[in-house]
Design a protein around this motif. Structure first.
Motif, PDB file in Angstrom:
ATOM      1  N   PRO A 122       0.820  -1.216   0.000  1.00  0.00           N
ATOM      2  CA  PRO A 122       0.000   0.000   0.000  1.00  0.00           C
ATOM      3  C   PRO A 122       0.856   1.269   0.000  1.00  0.00           C
ATOM      4  O   PRO A 122       2.078   1.198   0.180  1.00  0.00           O
ATOM      5  CB  PRO A 122      -0.772  -0.117   1.315  1.00  0.00           C
ATOM      6  N   ASP A 124      -0.365   3.965   1.900  1.00  0.00           N
ATOM      7  CA  ASP A 124      -1.043   4.738   2.949  1.00  0.00           C
ATOM      8  C   ASP A 124      -0.081   5.632   3.741  1.00  0.00           C
ATOM      9  O   ASP A 124      -0.444   6.747   4.133  1.00  0.00           O
ATOM     10  CB  ASP A 124      -1.784   3.785   3.911  1.00  0.00           C
ATOM     11  N   LEU A 125       1.146   5.171   3.955  1.00  0.00           N
ATOM     12  CA  LEU A 125       2.082   5.970   4.768  1.00  0.00           C
ATOM     13  C   LEU A 125       2.515   7.235   4.027  1.00  0.00           C
ATOM     14  O   LEU A 125       2.692   8.288   4.649  1.00  0.00           O
ATOM     15  CB  LEU A 125       3.313   5.128   5.150  1.00  0.00           C
ATOM     16  N   HIS A 126       2.649   7.146   2.702  1.00  0.00           N
ATOM     17  CA  HIS A 126       2.981   8.338   1.895  1.00  0.00           C
ATOM     18  C   HIS A 126       1.836   9.357   2.052  1.00  0.00           C
ATOM     19  O   HIS A 126       2.072  10.540   2.267  1.00  0.00           O
ATOM     20  CB  HIS A 126       3.071   8.029   0.402  1.00  0.00           C
ATOM     21  N   LYS A 161       5.880   2.325   9.853  1.00  0.00           N
ATOM     22  CA  LYS A 161       6.784   1.301   9.308  1.00  0.00           C
ATOM     23  C   LYS A 161       7.844   2.050   8.526  1.00  0.00           C
ATOM     24  O   LYS A 161       7.565   3.129   7.989  1.00  0.00           O
ATOM     25  CB  LYS A 161       6.023   0.468   8.268  1.00  0.00           C
ATOM     26  N   THR A 163       9.601   2.994   5.370  1.00  0.00           N
ATOM     27  CA  THR A 163       9.290   2.896   3.950  1.00  0.00           C
ATOM     28  C   THR A 163      10.320   3.682   3.146  1.00  0.00           C
ATOM     29  O   THR A 163      10.557   4.868   3.414  1.00  0.00           O
ATOM     30  CB  THR A 163       7.855   3.351   3.627  1.00  0.00           C
ATOM     31  N   VAL A 164      10.906   3.028   2.147  1.00  0.00           N
ATOM     32  CA  VAL A 164      11.993   3.638   1.369  1.00  0.00           C
ATOM     33  C   VAL A 164      11.428   4.724   0.447  1.00  0.00           C
ATOM     34  O   VAL A 164      11.817   5.897   0.544  1.00  0.00           O
ATOM     35  CB  VAL A 164      12.745   2.555   0.555  1.00  0.00           C
ATOM     36  N   THR A 306      15.877  -7.381   1.639  1.00  0.00           N
ATOM     37  CA  THR A 306      14.863  -8.265   1.030  1.00  0.00           C
ATOM     38  C   THR A 306      15.157  -8.466  -0.460  1.00  0.00           C
ATOM     39  O   THR A 306      14.860  -9.531  -1.007  1.00  0.00           O
ATOM     40  CB  THR A 306      13.439  -7.702   1.246  1.00  0.00           C
ATOM     41  N   LEU A 329       9.702  -8.291   5.277  1.00  0.00           N
ATOM     42  CA  LEU A 329       9.205  -7.035   4.702  1.00  0.00           C
ATOM     43  C   LEU A 329       7.974  -7.202   3.816  1.00  0.00           C
ATOM     44  O   LEU A 329       7.077  -6.374   3.846  1.00  0.00           O
ATOM     45  CB  LEU A 329      10.315  -6.325   3.921  1.00  0.00           C
TER      46      LEU A 329
END
Ligand code: UD1
Length: 420
Positions: A122, A124-126, A161, A163-164, A306, A329
């Motif tokens: 997803p 969602d964090l962005h 979390k 996220t790159v 990963t 991940l």
């Protein structure tokens, strides 16, 4: 469609030059949306994902050229701010244009990336972080509609979390925002570090580069001047060639590489019995007397990547005893297991943990690539297979490995690309 035909058991030797990092190039190309000048970026790998992002920028109105690993991009004439489904669906990292477009223009539309072979993935964090910076976000007809008519404001972002691409997006958005943004639990990957460093050289004050706590002082909407620079070496391509040396028990040398980005990968290879000679920008891997089983847990940088999990699974099929690989991940990043089993590997899956018992005899067969890194695991297994292996759907490999077959051929592999 292209496929690869490999004849196993050819010993490898010699050296291979590592290309620039795809995953560093992508955010750096998106970053040119923040610039007022023509940006020149060197050491960019000529792979499909890069061409996809350039096409996306061209569709928006940017002027781009790509010759001999150097890209020039001018986004001065850019007016369109809609990233269409047609392109975004082919490459999830297209989401990297969301932060820069929104912070520069105050509005944009970016297609939702949709599903992916290795899990739900997803964004969602962005979106949550951009909302915290004042964006009004709606999802309509498969698109993210983002608006910030007064521009974005600095905010305190805490990622649930790591996220790159999420970190990269927010760093770029924060660069042109009003005021200061702090990011807690930021990604520390070398690719994120390079993005921050280039922004810093372009006049954006950033503290905490390389740590999990970033502070970005926004310049309130002023487009920046970006000096020419070169992309860092691709640590995943390098790790893959180290595995090629290891699985064939050959001595090979990687040049144009950054060994400090590969510390956990090299540590695992040494734990398995391979010896690595490390110089400033080269690594030589030597054969193991006995290949030992290992336990691997994937983690965010500086943990075990990963993106190297599938390649090490291929390698573990040749280790004495039982190895385990735990994928932390992505929930579905074991698509290569069934294909490796087709080649003769003894792998059992239980939830997020794969147990590999070796050494197994690998026998050539027809196999199918399922995602970028899974495909390279199949190439590695094919290097030691009895007989011939045909790897189908190699468009996955072309997304991220530059000149894979000519680089392997130069090392002595018997590999050839053909049409189905
Ligand atoms: C990047 C890399 C990819 C690598 C991955 C993890 C690029 C272009 N791709 O992908 O090669 O495998 O990092 O090292 O650099 N997540 C959420 N919500 C979000 C964002 C992420 O739940 O909004 C989850 C993901 O589903 C995943 C985890 O966070 O479980 C890490 O994902 P993330 O770091 O965002 O991966 P990418 O940036 O897409």
């Amino acid at each position: 469609m292209d496929y690869l035909k490999l004849h196993g058991h050819a010993p490898l030797h010699g050296s291979v030059a590592i290309s620039g990092a795809k995953n560093a190039s992508l955010p750096l190309i998106a970053m040119t949306l923040l610039s007022k000048n023509t940006v020149s970026i060197g050491n960019v790998p000529e792979v499909v994902d890069i061409k996809t992002l350039l096409k996306l920028l061209q569709n928006l109105g940017a002027e781009c050229s790509f010759n001999e690993h150097r890209i020039t991009i001018n986004t001065g004439s850019l007016t369109d701010t809609k990233a269409n489904y047609d392109i975004v669906k082919t490459m999830r990292a297209s989401i990297l244009v969301l932060g820069p477009l929104l912070t520069r223009f105050g509005h944009c539309e970016v297609s939702l990336p949709g599903g992916c072979a290795i899990g739900q993935r997803p964004i969602d964090l962005h979106l949550k972080a951009l909302e915290k910076m004042g964006a009004i976000i709606t999802i309509k007809s498969g698109y993210v509609l983002a608006e910030a008519p007064e521009g974005l404001s600095g905010a305190s972002i805490v990622f649930d979390k790591i996220t790159v691409t999420g970190t990269a997006n927010i760093v770029m958005a924060a660069a042109l925002a009003r005021g200061t943004t702090t990011i807690t639990n930021a990604a520390r990957e070398p690719e994120v570090v390079q993005l921050c460093e280039v922004l810093q050289h372009s006049g954006i004050a950033i503290e905490g580069i390389g740590s999990a706590d970033l502070t970005i002082h926004g310049n309130n909407g002023t487009l920046i001047d970006i000096a020419p620079f070169d992309v860092i070496p691709d640590r995943i391509e390098a790790g893959t060639y180290l595995c090629a040396g290891a699985i064939t028990n050959s001595t090979i040398t990687l040049t144009h590489v950054e060994p400090k980005h590969l510390e956990t990968v090299i540590a695992k290879l040494e734990e398995m019995g391979f010896h690595c000679d490390i110089n400033e920008h080269s690594i030589t891997i030597h054969p193991a007397q006995q290949v030992k089983a290992v336990n691997i847990v994937t983690q965010e940088y500086p943990g075990f990547p990963t993106d190297m999990q599938a390649q090490f699974m291929a390698l573990c099929t040749q280790a004495e005893g039982t190895s385990t690989i735990e994928e932390r991940l992505f929930e579905n990043r074991f698509m290569h297991v069934s294909e490796l089993q087709r080649l003769g590997a003894d792998i059992k899956l239980s939830g997020h943990i794969a147990t590999i018992t070796g050494p197994s005899k690998i026998s050539g067969s027809d196999v199918m690539a399922t995602d970028l890194r899974a495909s390279s695991a199949l190439v590695l297994a094919a290097l030691i297979a009895d007989g011939e292996t045909d790897i189908h759907r190699i468009y996955h490999l072309d997304r991220g490995y530059e000149k894979l077959e000519s680089k392997l051929k130069a090392l002595g592999a018997v590999i050839q690309r053909s049409k189905e």
